[in-house]
Design a protein around this motif. Structure first.
Motif, PDB file in Angstrom:
ATOM      1  N   GLY A 206      -5.052   4.229   1.002  1.00  0.00           N
ATOM      2  CA  GLY A 206      -4.029   4.314  -0.027  1.00  0.00           C
ATOM      3  C   GLY A 206      -4.098   5.592  -0.827  1.00  0.00           C
ATOM      4  N   PHE A 207      -5.299   5.986  -1.243  1.00  0.00           N
ATOM      5  CA  PHE A 207      -5.457   7.206  -2.041  1.00  0.00           C
ATOM      6  C   PHE A 207      -4.949   8.447  -1.306  1.00  0.00           C
ATOM      7  CE2 PHE A 207      -8.772   4.898  -4.586  1.00  0.00           C
ATOM      8  CZ  PHE A 207      -8.211   5.134  -5.830  1.00  0.00           C
ATOM      9  N   MET A 208      -4.979   8.428   0.014  1.00  0.00           N
ATOM     10  CA  MET A 208      -4.540   9.575   0.801  1.00  0.00           C
ATOM     11  C   MET A 208      -3.023   9.747   0.816  1.00  0.00           C
ATOM     12  SD  MET A 208      -7.125   9.093   4.047  1.00  0.00           S
ATOM     13  CE  MET A 208      -6.353  10.411   5.001  1.00  0.00           C
ATOM     14  N   HIS A 209      -2.288   8.754   0.303  1.00  0.00           N
ATOM     15  CA  HIS A 209      -0.837   8.788   0.465  1.00  0.00           C
ATOM     16  C   HIS A 209      -0.063   8.774  -0.847  1.00  0.00           C
ATOM     17  CE1 HIS A 209      -2.138   7.768   4.547  1.00  0.00           C
ATOM     18  NE2 HIS A 209      -0.999   8.342   4.916  1.00  0.00           N
ATOM     19  N   PHE A 210      -0.719   9.135  -1.940  1.00  0.00           N
ATOM     20  CA  PHE A 210       0.018   9.421  -3.169  1.00  0.00           C
ATOM     21  C   PHE A 210      -0.768  10.482  -3.935  1.00  0.00           C
ATOM     22  CE2 PHE A 210      -2.989   6.255  -4.618  1.00  0.00           C
ATOM     23  CZ  PHE A 210      -3.267   6.566  -5.938  1.00  0.00           C
TER      24      PHE A 210
ATOM     25  N   PRO B 297       4.258   1.886   3.261  1.00  0.00           N
ATOM     26  CA  PRO B 297       4.597   0.737   2.414  1.00  0.00           C
ATOM     27  C   PRO B 297       5.483  -0.304   3.092  1.00  0.00           C
ATOM     28  CG  PRO B 297       5.696   2.754   1.667  1.00  0.00           C
ATOM     29  CD  PRO B 297       4.664   3.172   2.663  1.00  0.00           C
ATOM     30  N   GLU B 298       6.292   0.129   4.069  1.00  0.00           N
ATOM     31  CA  GLU B 298       7.160  -0.826   4.759  1.00  0.00           C
ATOM     32  C   GLU B 298       6.397  -1.683   5.775  1.00  0.00           C
ATOM     33  OE1 GLU B 298       6.784   2.652   7.389  1.00  0.00           O
ATOM     34  OE2 GLU B 298       7.100   2.379   5.229  1.00  0.00           O
ATOM     35  N   GLN B 299       5.121  -1.398   5.977  1.00  0.00           N
ATOM     36  CA  GLN B 299       4.285  -2.212   6.866  1.00  0.00           C
ATOM     37  C   GLN B 299       3.519  -3.302   6.104  1.00  0.00           C
ATOM     38  OE1 GLN B 299       4.383  -1.956  10.239  1.00  0.00           O
ATOM     39  NE2 GLN B 299       5.987  -0.443   9.836  1.00  0.00           N
ATOM     40  N   TRP B 300       3.625  -3.299   4.781  1.00  0.00           N
ATOM     41  CA  TRP B 300       3.095  -4.361   3.932  1.00  0.00           C
ATOM     42  C   TRP B 300       1.593  -4.575   4.133  1.00  0.00           C
ATOM     43  CZ3 TRP B 300       6.960  -4.373   0.898  1.00  0.00           C
ATOM     44  CH2 TRP B 300       8.246  -4.225   1.413  1.00  0.00           C
ATOM     45  N   ARG B 301       0.855  -3.480   4.094  1.00  0.00           N
ATOM     46  CA  ARG B 301      -0.592  -3.541   4.237  1.00  0.00           C
ATOM     47  C   ARG B 301      -1.232  -4.028   2.934  1.00  0.00           C
ATOM     48  NH1 ARG B 301      -1.764  -0.675   8.879  1.00  0.00           N
ATOM     49  NH2 ARG B 301      -0.101   0.720   9.601  1.00  0.00           N
ATOM     50  N   TYR B 302      -2.335  -4.718   3.059  1.00  0.00           N
ATOM     51  CA  TYR B 302      -3.054  -5.222   1.893  1.00  0.00           C
ATOM     52  C   TYR B 302      -4.152  -4.254   1.459  1.00  0.00           C
ATOM     53  CZ  TYR B 302      -0.865  -9.823   2.261  1.00  0.00           C
ATOM     54  OH  TYR B 302       0.037 -10.843   2.277  1.00  0.00           O
ATOM     55  N   ILE B 303      -4.322  -4.123   0.146  1.00  0.00           N
ATOM     56  CA  ILE B 303      -5.472  -3.415  -0.408  1.00  0.00           C
ATOM     57  C   ILE B 303      -6.282  -4.431  -1.190  1.00  0.00           C
ATOM     58  CG2 ILE B 303      -6.283  -1.581  -1.933  1.00  0.00           C
ATOM     59  CD1 ILE B 303      -3.725  -0.073  -1.429  1.00  0.00           C
ATOM     60  N   ILE B 304      -7.337  -4.925  -0.569  1.00  0.00           N
ATOM     61  CA  ILE B 304      -8.222  -5.867  -1.248  1.00  0.00           C
ATOM     62  C   ILE B 304      -9.682  -5.453  -1.106  1.00  0.00           C
ATOM     63  CG2 ILE B 304      -6.670  -7.847  -1.131  1.00  0.00           C
ATOM     64  CD1 ILE B 304      -8.111  -8.784   1.353  1.00  0.00           C
TER      65      ILE B 304
ATOM     66  N   GLU C  77     -11.143   6.070  -7.348  1.00  0.00           N
ATOM     67  CA  GLU C  77     -11.469   7.044  -6.310  1.00  0.00           C
ATOM     68  C   GLU C  77     -12.756   7.773  -6.672  1.00  0.00           C
ATOM     69  OE1 GLU C  77      -8.916  10.184  -3.681  1.00  0.00           O
ATOM     70  OE2 GLU C  77      -8.753  10.383  -5.855  1.00  0.00           O
ATOM     71  N   LEU C  78     -13.665   7.887  -5.715  1.00  0.00           N
ATOM     72  CA  LEU C  78     -14.934   8.571  -5.919  1.00  0.00           C
ATOM     73  C   LEU C  78     -15.129   9.633  -4.841  1.00  0.00           C
ATOM     74  CD1 LEU C  78     -17.215   5.459  -6.538  1.00  0.00           C
ATOM     75  CD2 LEU C  78     -16.159   6.917  -8.278  1.00  0.00           C
ATOM     76  N   GLU C  79     -15.794  10.711  -5.200  1.00  0.00           N
ATOM     77  CA  GLU C  79     -16.106  11.743  -4.210  1.00  0.00           C
ATOM     78  C   GLU C  79     -17.271  11.294  -3.341  1.00  0.00           C
ATOM     79  OE1 GLU C  79     -16.656  15.687  -5.579  1.00  0.00           O
ATOM     80  OE2 GLU C  79     -14.901  15.673  -6.901  1.00  0.00           O
TER      81      GLU C  79
ATOM     82  N   SER D 277       0.828  -1.209   0.000  1.00  0.00           N
ATOM     83  CA  SER D 277       0.000   0.000   0.000  1.00  0.00           C
ATOM     84  C   SER D 277       0.860   1.256   0.000  1.00  0.00           C
ATOM     85  CB  SER D 277      -0.891   0.014   1.247  1.00  0.00           C
ATOM     86  OG  SER D 277      -1.571   1.246   1.371  1.00  0.00           O
ATOM     87  N   PRO D 278       0.398   2.344  -0.648  1.00  0.00           N
ATOM     88  CA  PRO D 278       1.097   3.629  -0.520  1.00  0.00           C
ATOM     89  C   PRO D 278       1.125   4.124   0.922  1.00  0.00           C
ATOM     90  CG  PRO D 278      -0.480   3.699  -2.315  1.00  0.00           C
ATOM     91  CD  PRO D 278      -0.757   2.442  -1.549  1.00  0.00           C
ATOM     92  N   PHE D 279       0.181   3.658   1.729  1.00  0.00           N
ATOM     93  CA  PHE D 279       0.136   4.002   3.151  1.00  0.00           C
ATOM     94  C   PHE D 279       1.097   3.101   3.909  1.00  0.00           C
ATOM     95  CE2 PHE D 279      -2.199   3.172   7.307  1.00  0.00           C
ATOM     96  CZ  PHE D 279      -1.636   4.266   7.942  1.00  0.00           C
TER      97      PHE D 279
END
Length: 216
Positions: free
Chosen positions: A136-140, A121-128, A158-160, A117-119
């Motif tokens: 994730g969208f908040m960090h790129f 990234p060294e914590q290896w979070r999953y985006i599923i 991403e949606l508003e 995840s961009p959030f």
């Protein structure tokens, strides 16, 4: 520019060679690898050598991080722990030096590359799921983030004022007004009930994201 984006090879050299052959037919300009070249499979060294030879950008995956001793594998299941320990025995000092040069992430031409995840990234979070995609969208800041890690080819839009829209697979033309998080799938260990190796191509000239499957 036309990029091939591969990820999660996991020591499966047979799958990697088939994917590289398919990429050659697509006439891409360059190949980027989003991590987890090693782990699980029987040919980690051959996979490392091929990625080092053919890929421009090479990102760090959690299995590379584990091989370098930067994270514990205590949370892995027994099979994953055993394969991780075996993989370490196959890697030379030169192999470990190659891995140590892998990047955690890269921003390039209004798209962002990361393994997990961009959030953090060294914590290896999953985006599923959409909730993880919001983080994730908040960090790129780029238009598109390409990632791997879950081995599932997915697109999050991403949606508003709503959860991100999630769809399976690739083959779409992104809307220039939207932002996306796109999982490129897995070369060596697909986990979406499709045994074929999966990767994607991004054509900057047209904006197309193209799904590719390779039968091993």
């Amino acid at each position: 520019m036309k990029f091939a984006l591969i990820s999660d090879i996991h020591g499966n050299y047979e799958a990697l060679t088939k994917v590289l052959a398919d990429i050659d037919l697509q006439k891409v300009d360059t190949i980027h690898c989003l991590g987890d070249v090693i782990g699980y499979g029987a040919e980690p060294v051959l996979c490392l050598e091929a990625v080092s030879k053919y890929c421009d950008i090479k990102l760090m995956g959690n299995h590379e991080y584990a091989a370098l001793g930067l994270i514990s594998t205590d949370h892995y299941n027994t099979a994953a722990q055993e394969s991780s320990e075996w993989t370490k025995t196959q890697l030379s000092d030169n192999d470990l030096s190659l891995i140590a040069e892998f990047e955690m992430s890269r921003s390039l031409d209004n798209f962002y590359l990361v393994h997990a995840s961009p959030f953090e990234p060294e914590q290896w979070r999953y985006i599923i799921a959409p909730n993880a995609a919001i983080e994730g969208f908040m960090h790129f800041s780029e238009k598109i983030c390409f990632f791997g890690h879950s081995h599932l080819p997915q697109i999050f839009t991403e949606l508003e004022d709503a959860l991100p829209r999630c769809q399976t697979g690739h083959d779409f033309l992104p809307d220039p007004d939207n932002r996306y998080i796109i999982n490129v799938g897995s070369v060596g260990q697909p986990r979406n009930d499709d045994i074929r190796a999966s990767y994607c191509i991004f054509d900057q000239a047209t904006g197309d994201v193209i799904d590719r499957k390779s039968v091993v």
